[in-house]
Design a protein around this motif. Structure first.
Motif, PDB file in Angstrom:
ATOM      1  N   UNK A 198      25.123   0.658  19.847  1.00  0.00           N
ATOM      2  CA  UNK A 198      25.992   1.810  19.614  1.00  0.00           C
ATOM      3  C   UNK A 198      25.733   2.930  20.603  1.00  0.00           C
ATOM      4  N   UNK A 199      24.588   2.871  21.297  1.00  0.00           N
ATOM      5  CA  UNK A 199      24.239   3.950  22.245  1.00  0.00           C
ATOM      6  C   UNK A 199      24.034   3.467  23.669  1.00  0.00           C
ATOM      7  N   UNK A 200      24.096   2.160  23.913  1.00  0.00           N
ATOM      8  CA  UNK A 200      23.850   1.645  25.264  1.00  0.00           C
ATOM      9  C   UNK A 200      23.694   0.141  25.242  1.00  0.00           C
ATOM     10  N   UNK A 201      22.573  -0.357  25.756  1.00  0.00           N
ATOM     11  CA  UNK A 201      22.308  -1.789  25.772  1.00  0.00           C
ATOM     12  C   UNK A 201      20.865  -2.058  25.376  1.00  0.00           C
ATOM     13  N   UNK A 202      20.607  -3.292  24.967  1.00  0.00           N
ATOM     14  CA  UNK A 202      19.251  -3.729  24.623  1.00  0.00           C
ATOM     15  C   UNK A 202      18.991  -5.051  25.331  1.00  0.00           C
ATOM     16  N   UNK A 203      17.840  -5.135  26.017  1.00  0.00           N
ATOM     17  CA  UNK A 203      17.483  -6.321  26.784  1.00  0.00           C
ATOM     18  C   UNK A 203      16.510  -7.170  25.979  1.00  0.00           C
ATOM     19  N   UNK A 204      16.886  -8.427  25.723  1.00  0.00           N
ATOM     20  CA  UNK A 204      16.003  -9.368  25.038  1.00  0.00           C
ATOM     21  C   UNK A 204      15.358 -10.257  26.091  1.00  0.00           C
ATOM     22  N   UNK A 205      14.037 -10.130  26.188  1.00  0.00           N
ATOM     23  CA  UNK A 205      13.246 -10.784  27.228  1.00  0.00           C
ATOM     24  C   UNK A 205      12.658 -12.079  26.666  1.00  0.00           C
ATOM     25  N   UNK A 206      12.954 -13.236  27.261  1.00  0.00           N
ATOM     26  CA  UNK A 206      12.400 -14.491  26.749  1.00  0.00           C
ATOM     27  C   UNK A 206      10.919 -14.641  27.099  1.00  0.00           C
ATOM     28  N   UNK A 207      10.237 -15.437  26.307  1.00  0.00           N
ATOM     29  CA  UNK A 207       8.809 -15.706  26.505  1.00  0.00           C
ATOM     30  C   UNK A 207       8.655 -16.985  27.316  1.00  0.00           C
ATOM     31  N   UNK A 208       7.882 -16.924  28.393  1.00  0.00           N
ATOM     32  CA  UNK A 208       7.642 -18.104  29.227  1.00  0.00           C
ATOM     33  C   UNK A 208       6.378 -18.835  28.818  1.00  0.00           C
ATOM     34  N   UNK A 209       5.711 -18.341  27.745  1.00  0.00           N
ATOM     35  CA  UNK A 209       4.462 -18.906  27.249  1.00  0.00           C
ATOM     36  C   UNK A 209       3.333 -18.770  28.264  1.00  0.00           C
ATOM     37  N   UNK A 210       3.440 -17.767  29.116  1.00  0.00           N
ATOM     38  CA  UNK A 210       2.361 -17.395  30.030  1.00  0.00           C
ATOM     39  C   UNK A 210       1.661 -16.173  29.464  1.00  0.00           C
ATOM     40  N   UNK A 211       0.338 -16.206  29.403  1.00  0.00           N
ATOM     41  CA  UNK A 211      -0.411 -15.085  28.841  1.00  0.00           C
ATOM     42  C   UNK A 211      -0.052 -13.784  29.540  1.00  0.00           C
ATOM     43  N   UNK A 212       0.210 -12.754  28.746  1.00  0.00           N
ATOM     44  CA  UNK A 212       0.537 -11.446  29.309  1.00  0.00           C
ATOM     45  C   UNK A 212       1.988 -11.269  29.661  1.00  0.00           C
ATOM     46  N   UNK A 213       2.803 -12.308  29.492  1.00  0.00           N
ATOM     47  CA  UNK A 213       4.225 -12.196  29.830  1.00  0.00           C
ATOM     48  C   UNK A 213       4.926 -11.318  28.792  1.00  0.00           C
ATOM     49  N   UNK A 214       5.548 -10.207  29.208  1.00  0.00           N
ATOM     50  CA  UNK A 214       6.284  -9.379  28.238  1.00  0.00           C
ATOM     51  C   UNK A 214       7.436 -10.179  27.647  1.00  0.00           C
ATOM     52  N   UNK A 215       7.652 -10.008  26.348  1.00  0.00           N
ATOM     53  CA  UNK A 215       8.753 -10.726  25.718  1.00  0.00           C
ATOM     54  C   UNK A 215       9.173 -10.014  24.443  1.00  0.00           C
ATOM     55  N   UNK A 216      10.243 -10.517  23.858  1.00  0.00           N
ATOM     56  CA  UNK A 216      10.832  -9.890  22.674  1.00  0.00           C
ATOM     57  C   UNK A 216      10.585 -10.728  21.433  1.00  0.00           C
ATOM     58  N   UNK A 217      10.408 -10.026  20.310  1.00  0.00           N
ATOM     59  CA  UNK A 217      10.385 -10.658  19.003  1.00  0.00           C
ATOM     60  C   UNK A 217      11.688 -10.337  18.279  1.00  0.00           C
ATOM     61  N   UNK A 218      12.227 -11.316  17.575  1.00  0.00           N
ATOM     62  CA  UNK A 218      13.413 -11.122  16.736  1.00  0.00           C
ATOM     63  C   UNK A 218      13.080 -11.605  15.340  1.00  0.00           C
ATOM     64  N   UNK A 219      13.257 -10.731  14.352  1.00  0.00           N
ATOM     65  CA  UNK A 219      13.009 -11.112  12.973  1.00  0.00           C
ATOM     66  C   UNK A 219      14.306 -11.233  12.198  1.00  0.00           C
ATOM     67  N   UNK A 220      14.389 -12.231  11.332  1.00  0.00           N
ATOM     68  CA  UNK A 220      15.535 -12.410  10.446  1.00  0.00           C
ATOM     69  C   UNK A 220      15.036 -12.297   9.010  1.00  0.00           C
ATOM     70  N   UNK A 221      15.567 -11.326   8.279  1.00  0.00           N
ATOM     71  CA  UNK A 221      15.120 -11.034   6.921  1.00  0.00           C
ATOM     72  C   UNK A 221      16.014 -11.739   5.911  1.00  0.00           C
ATOM     73  N   UNK A 222      15.395 -12.465   4.983  1.00  0.00           N
ATOM     74  CA  UNK A 222      16.146 -13.193   3.970  1.00  0.00           C
ATOM     75  C   UNK A 222      16.981 -12.219   3.140  1.00  0.00           C
ATOM     76  N   UNK A 223      18.208 -12.626   2.833  1.00  0.00           N
ATOM     77  CA  UNK A 223      19.067 -11.803   1.982  1.00  0.00           C
ATOM     78  C   UNK A 223      18.362 -11.525   0.659  1.00  0.00           C
ATOM     79  N   UNK A 224      18.447 -10.277   0.209  1.00  0.00           N
ATOM     80  CA  UNK A 224      17.782  -9.885  -1.030  1.00  0.00           C
ATOM     81  C   UNK A 224      16.366  -9.415  -0.835  1.00  0.00           C
ATOM     82  N   UNK A 225      15.813  -9.550   0.390  1.00  0.00           N
ATOM     83  CA  UNK A 225      14.465  -9.083   0.711  1.00  0.00           C
ATOM     84  C   UNK A 225      14.552  -7.833   1.599  1.00  0.00           C
TER      85      UNK A 225
END
Length: 322
Positions: A104-131
């Motif tokens: 709503x205010x710009x953009x958001x960059x989702x960075x994938x994980x390459x499974x290399x130590x120290x690699x910056x990456x994004x977490x995405x959480x999905x919350x169960x309905x009702x929780x």
């Protein structure tokens, strides 16, 4: 065992944040606060359930519609759970390609994980309905254990109303193919699901009319129908098939996302029923052959003679490649 299809569940919210360390995300925000919607987790399956093949690493695809109404398919692996007590949220690290989502205010960059130590990456959480999930100071923390999380996900799948779509066979001159999209049980929420046709051996425009849209189940409703116009042509093509595919449900799971439509051909295969030779002619003149077909042809037909000494007969061919 079922044919390979896709199974998906929907979520009403979740979070996205930066991977600070194992089991912790910083700079976190609720998905809905960014103007995002229509959150799904999707896997291919041959038994109608979610599964995993790499220990506790359960991979799949996260669907998110951003603030510009663009859907993004983000590959991800379930990595941890939040909070540390009773699980309310499955947390993924993104893999594959990177994604830039409108907010709503710009953009958001989702960075994938390459499974290399120290690699910056994004977490995405999905919350169960009702929780619910608490974000404190922009942080989300949780537990590394994913044991039992797959069972929790399949329980969530079982508890949601489940969408399926029927297969149908229709005569080419039947006018329409009518498919039924059904919910396994009535919902107290308004359920929506998108649908679209996909070609197979049948082609949109010449065999059927391409169709897409959204079905809405009001609370208590359990069935809807989709009608697809079928084209009655004059070509002898044999039986042909195409599909109706469900996607992007809200407040319901999808356990059978593909309905197969079989069109039974009603045209007679053309063949040569006779060849006659015209009256005798003088040397140097053209001899006339008359070829008879069993049914009229809607397209020009070419008859190509082949030398009999090669063991070949005359061949009938339509000028139209079909």
């Amino acid at each position: 065992m079922l044919a390979t299809t896709t199974v998906s569940v929907s979520f009403s919210n979740g979070f996205v944040g930066d991977a600070t360390k194992n089991n912790e995300a910083s700079n976190s925000a609720y998905l809905t606060s960014l103007g995002w919607s229509n959150f799904q987790f999707v896997q291919t399956t041959n038994n109608g359930l979610f599964g995993g093949t790499q220990g506790n690493d359960y991979s799949g695809t996260i669907l998110i519609t951003d603030a510009a109404n663009v859907q993004h398919r983000i590959d991800g692996v379930i990595n941890w759970r939040a909070p540390s007590g009773n699980v309310s949220t499955m947390v993924f690290y993104a893999t594959g390609a990177s994604h830039t989502l409108a907010t709503t205010t710009g953009t958001y960059f989702i960075d994938p994980y390459t499974e290399t130590n120290g690699d910056p990456h994004s977490f995405i959480g999905l919350t169960f309905n009702g929780q619910t999930l608490a974000i404190s100071g922009g942080k989300v923390t949780g537990n590394a254990a994913t044991t039992g999380l797959l069972d929790t996900l399949n329980t969530y799948l079982a508890n949601q109303p489940q969408l399926t779509v029927s297969d149908v066979t229709v005569n080419e001159d039947g006018g329409y193919a009518t498919l039924t999209v059904a919910l396994s049980k009535a919902s107290t929420d308004t359920v929506t699901v998108k649908y679209t046709t996909q070609p197979g051996t049948a082609t949109a425009g010449s065999d059927y009319t391409a169709t897409s849209g959204t079905l809405t189940f009001s609370p208590g409703q359990t069935t809807k129908t989709v009608q697809i116009a079928i084209t009655d042509d004059a070509l002898a093509e044999g039986d042909e098939t195409f599909s109706l595919v469900l996607s992007d449900s809200s407040f319901a799971a999808i356990t059978d996302n593909t309905g197969v439509i079989t069109i039974r051909d009603n045209d007679v295969t053309q063949s040569v029923t006779g060849i006659s030779v015209g009256p005798a002619v003088t040397e140097g003149a053209n001899l006339v052959y008359t070829v008879a077909l069993n049914v009229p042809s809607p397209t020009p037909v070419e008859l190509h003679p082949w030398p009999k000494r090669h063991g070949r007969r005359q061949r009938l061919r339509h000028a139209d490649p079909r």
